[in-house]
Design an enzyme around this catalytic site. Structure first.
Site, PDB file in Angstrom:
ATOM      1  N   CYS A   1      20.883   1.987 -11.714  1.00 49.83           N
ATOM      2  CA  CYS A   1      21.860   2.182 -10.646  1.00 49.83           C
ATOM      3  C   CYS A   1      22.499   0.836 -10.356  1.00 49.83           C
ATOM      4  O   CYS A   1      21.795  -0.138 -10.057  1.00 49.83           O
ATOM      5  CB  CYS A   1      21.163   2.723  -9.399  1.00 49.83           C
ATOM      6  SG  CYS A   1      22.205   2.831  -7.925  1.00 49.83           S
TER       7      CYS A   1
ATOM      8  N   CYS B   1      29.505   2.622 -12.681  1.00 47.36           N
ATOM      9  CA  CYS B   1      28.462   3.395 -12.004  1.00 47.36           C
ATOM     10  C   CYS B   1      27.821   4.261 -13.070  1.00 47.36           C
ATOM     11  O   CYS B   1      28.527   4.802 -13.935  1.00 47.36           O
ATOM     12  CB  CYS B   1      29.069   4.248 -10.888  1.00 47.36           C
ATOM     13  SG  CYS B   1      27.928   5.471 -10.169  1.00 47.36           S
TER      14      CYS B   1
END
Length: 252
Positions: free
Chosen positions: A75, A182
């Site tokens: 992440c 992302c």
């Protein structure tokens, strides 16, 4: 044996499955535990302290419950907020983070203009600003905070994903390279290609992260050359939603 222990991988939701996909391809002998913190998602729109606290708690959980031998922070937002804290708190544990692939993108661009699609939390982080500053003069980075896109991908809401991708890819000028900053965004690659055209280079981070994980394990004699291939699933959200995402995107 320590080398037979699993590798922990965590994200705020299902986006980290793009990193898990690359890890499984690079390290087929390894077992993994994937932790989706969907009950506290999305990280990208939460404060840095909150994300740090969740990251530290998940690491402890994975160590105590699964005796992981390495941790991959799959992440961008959690990496920016907490990877330094995780390394300081668990000095014995190989910890690999992810970051938007600005350096590879700067090497690829011909026009010198690179679009960077990422969460607001990633783009505003000190870690990202340091990375961007280190590449000053190599390219112009056009930063686009993509509010809501990770959540739409998580929900598998095709119409919303398409609408948001269209809104966030209206670049002015001659952007020829786009960073998917992302871990959720690679699952919308098809939509991005449709909108931007095949001539725009899309850059993500899964394969470099997988290679770095392999290098760290080899350095510490923790590589498991064969066996493995098993994935355990953990989530603070809907377990069926996680399994459906794994089936949809990883064929698991």
């Amino acid at each position: 044996m320590e080398r037979d222990r699993p590798i922990g991988v965590f994200d705020s939701g299902v986006g980290g499955l793009s990193i898990l996909r690359a890890l499984r391809a690079e390290l087929p002998g390894e077992d993994f535990v994937y932790f989706s913190d969907a009950g506290h998602a999305p990280y990208g729109e939460k404060g840095e302290d909150f994300v740090s606290d969740r990251s530290l708690a998940i690491a402890v959980d994975l160590l105590e419950a699964h005796r992981i031998k390495a941790l991959v922070v799959a992440c961008n937002t959690a990496t920016a907020a907490a990877v330094h804290l995780l390394r300081a708190q668990h000095t014995h544990l190989p910890v690999v983070g992810v970051e938007p692939a600005l350096k590879p993108a700067a090497a690829l661009t011909k026009t010198g203009r690179v679009g960077v699609l990422a969460t607001r939390g990633t783009l505003s982080s000190a870690k990202f600003q340091t990375l961007r500053a280190s590449l000053a003069g190599q390219a112009e980075f056009v930063l686009v905070p993509c509010d809501g896109l990770a959540a739409a991908i998580e929900a598998d809401d095709r119409a919303q994903v398409e609408a948001l991708c269209r809104a966030y890819t209206r670049f002015d000028g001659d952007v020829d390279t786009v960073v998917l900053g992302c871990t959720h965004y690679p699952f919308a690659t098809e939509v991005f290609v449709d909108l931007l055209g095949p001539e725009i280079e899309l850059v993500e981070t899964g394969e470099p992260v997988a290679r770095q994980t392999g290098r760290l394990l080899e350095t510490q004699d923790l590589l498991r050359p064969e066996g493995g291939g098993h994935v355990q699933w953990r989530t603070t959200g809907d377990e069926q939603a996680l399994r459906s995402a794994a089936a949809r995107w990883l064929g698991l």
